[in-house]
Design a protein around this motif. Structure first.
Motif, short mmCIF file in Angstrom:
data_model
loop_
_atom_site.label_atom_id
_atom_site.label_comp_id
_atom_site.label_asym_id
_atom_site.label_seq_id
_atom_site.Cartn_x
_atom_site.Cartn_y
_atom_site.Cartn_z
N MET A 152 31.00 32.83 41.70
CA MET A 152 30.10 33.97 41.59
C MET A 152 30.18 34.89 42.80
SD MET A 152 26.68 32.62 39.68
CE MET A 152 26.18 34.33 39.53
N LEU A 153 30.35 34.32 43.99
CA LEU A 153 30.47 35.15 45.19
C LEU A 153 31.72 36.02 45.15
CD1 LEU A 153 29.31 35.98 47.88
CD2 LEU A 153 30.53 34.08 48.95
N PRO A 154 32.90 35.49 44.77
CA PRO A 154 34.05 36.39 44.60
C PRO A 154 33.82 37.48 43.57
CG PRO A 154 34.80 34.12 44.73
CD PRO A 154 33.30 34.08 44.65
N GLN A 155 33.09 37.18 42.52
CA GLN A 155 32.76 38.21 41.53
C GLN A 155 31.93 39.32 42.15
OE1 GLN A 155 30.85 36.32 38.21
NE2 GLN A 155 32.78 35.62 37.29
N LEU A 156 30.95 38.93 42.96
CA LEU A 156 30.11 39.93 43.61
C LEU A 156 30.92 40.77 44.59
CD1 LEU A 156 27.28 41.07 43.98
CD2 LEU A 156 26.86 39.30 45.71
N VAL A 157 31.85 40.15 45.29
CA VAL A 157 32.72 40.89 46.21
C VAL A 157 33.56 41.91 45.44
CG1 VAL A 157 34.68 40.68 47.80
CG2 VAL A 157 32.80 39.05 47.92
N LEU A 158 34.03 41.53 44.26
CA LEU A 158 34.82 42.47 43.44
C LEU A 158 33.98 43.65 42.96
CD1 LEU A 158 37.13 40.19 41.26
CD2 LEU A 158 37.73 41.60 43.21
N VAL A 159 32.70 43.41 42.71
CA VAL A 159 31.82 44.52 42.33
C VAL A 159 31.77 45.55 43.46
CG1 VAL A 159 29.44 45.18 41.79
CG2 VAL A 159 30.44 43.14 40.74
N VAL A 160 31.63 45.05 44.69
CA VAL A 160 31.58 45.96 45.84
C VAL A 160 32.92 46.67 46.02
CG1 VAL A 160 31.25 46.08 48.34
CG2 VAL A 160 29.82 44.54 46.97
N LEU A 161 34.02 45.94 45.90
CA LEU A 161 35.33 46.55 46.07
C LEU A 161 35.63 47.57 44.98
CD1 LEU A 161 37.51 43.46 47.10
CD2 LEU A 161 36.62 45.28 48.57
N ILE A 182 36.22 52.12 34.51
CA ILE A 182 36.47 50.88 33.76
C ILE A 182 36.49 49.68 34.70
CG2 ILE A 182 38.19 49.65 32.38
CD1 ILE A 182 38.95 52.30 31.11
N SER A 183 37.14 49.83 35.86
CA SER A 183 37.20 48.71 36.80
C SER A 183 35.81 48.34 37.32
CB SER A 183 38.13 49.06 37.97
OG SER A 183 37.59 50.09 38.77
N VAL A 184 34.97 49.36 37.58
CA VAL A 184 33.60 49.08 38.00
C VAL A 184 32.84 48.36 36.89
CG1 VAL A 184 31.40 50.11 38.69
CG2 VAL A 184 33.54 51.03 39.60
N GLY A 185 33.00 48.85 35.66
CA GLY A 185 32.31 48.23 34.54
C GLY A 185 32.73 46.79 34.31
N VAL A 186 34.04 46.53 34.39
CA VAL A 186 34.53 45.16 34.18
C VAL A 186 33.98 44.23 35.25
CG1 VAL A 186 36.61 43.73 34.25
CG2 VAL A 186 36.62 45.86 32.95
N ALA A 187 34.05 44.66 36.51
CA ALA A 187 33.55 43.81 37.60
C ALA A 187 32.04 43.58 37.48
CB ALA A 187 33.88 44.45 38.95
N LEU A 188 31.29 44.63 37.17
CA LEU A 188 29.84 44.52 37.09
C LEU A 188 29.41 43.66 35.91
CD1 LEU A 188 27.09 45.36 38.20
CD2 LEU A 188 27.22 47.42 36.79
N PHE A 189 29.98 43.91 34.75
CA PHE A 189 29.58 43.16 33.56
C PHE A 189 30.02 41.70 33.64
CE2 PHE A 189 29.71 47.42 31.19
CZ PHE A 189 28.36 47.62 31.45
N THR A 190 31.15 41.43 34.31
CA THR A 190 31.57 40.05 34.48
C THR A 190 30.57 39.29 35.35
OG1 THR A 190 33.90 40.68 34.30
CG2 THR A 190 33.42 38.56 35.31
#
Length: 212
Positions: A152-161, A182-190
């Protein structure tokens, strides 16, 4: 050495054991394997250094405006990283996946800069890399279902990136706002999907990470 279970690898060096199954087995030749791997690594590094120096020399002699040799050097650098870190390295598969993707993004950014900085790396490669990392995390979560909440922490880092794609667009470096969105949406929704569907285990992981 008597092996009491059905393992086929040495518990110390992780190399394959020799001898019949269920009988007496000997320790593997770990030293020999390490030496051969080290020799292969050094040979590739040696040939890469020679190729890089030759490319720089020819580039200097033939042209001073188009430094194509730096692209060769970056490519050789990535080849050595793949061999030393991914193939022969002892790091976990999770760090290998993240590390190789991040280094690949940096190398492609460097190639974009050397070829005139037309922005194709920040426009297409960066957001695509974010989505590739998201996909890699999902695959790792599926293969490691017992400890899926640790991703989950790597997912959160990807949202920021992924938010940097919007920054690049505002700065004029990203010419495709749709791909950035799209990249923001994918990271956020994941991340939100993992947090919501994960229920208590997901919330406990976030509480443990951020002490909230």
């Amino acid at each position: 050495m008597k092996i009491l279970d059905d393992t086929d690898r040495c518990p110390l060096c992780r190399h394959a054991l020799s001898g019949p199954d269920g009988g007496l087995r000997s320790y593997p030749d770990a030293v020999g394997s390490i030496r051969r791997a080290r020799l292969f690594e050094n040979m590739v590094l040696f040939l890469s250094v020679i190729a890089g120096i030759v490319a720089l020399y020819l580039n200097y002699k033939l042209s001073h405006t188009n430094w194509w040799s730096l692209i060769v050097v970056l490519s050789l650098f990535y080849v050595n990283v793949v061999i030393r870190y991914a193939i022969l390295g002892r790091s976990g598969y999770q760090s290998k996946v993240y590390g190789l993707l991040v280094i690949a993004l940096l190398v492609l950014e460097g190639i974009d800069y050397l070829t005139g900085f037309e922005g194709w790396a920040l426009t297409y490669v960066y957001p695509s890399g974010i989505m590739a990392l998201d996909l890699a995390i999902l695959i790792l979560m599926i293969t490691n279902r017992r400890n899926w909440q640790s991703y989950m922490l790597p997912q959160l880092v990807l949202v920021v990136l992924s938010l940097f794609s919007g920054v690049f667009w505002l700065a004029g470096w990203n010419r495709s706002p749709l791909l950035a969105q799209i990249s923001v949406g994918v990271a956020l929704f994941t991340f939100l999907g993992t947090l919501i569907l994960g229920d208590r285990r997901a919330r406990n992981e976030m509480n443990r990470r951020f002490h909230v």
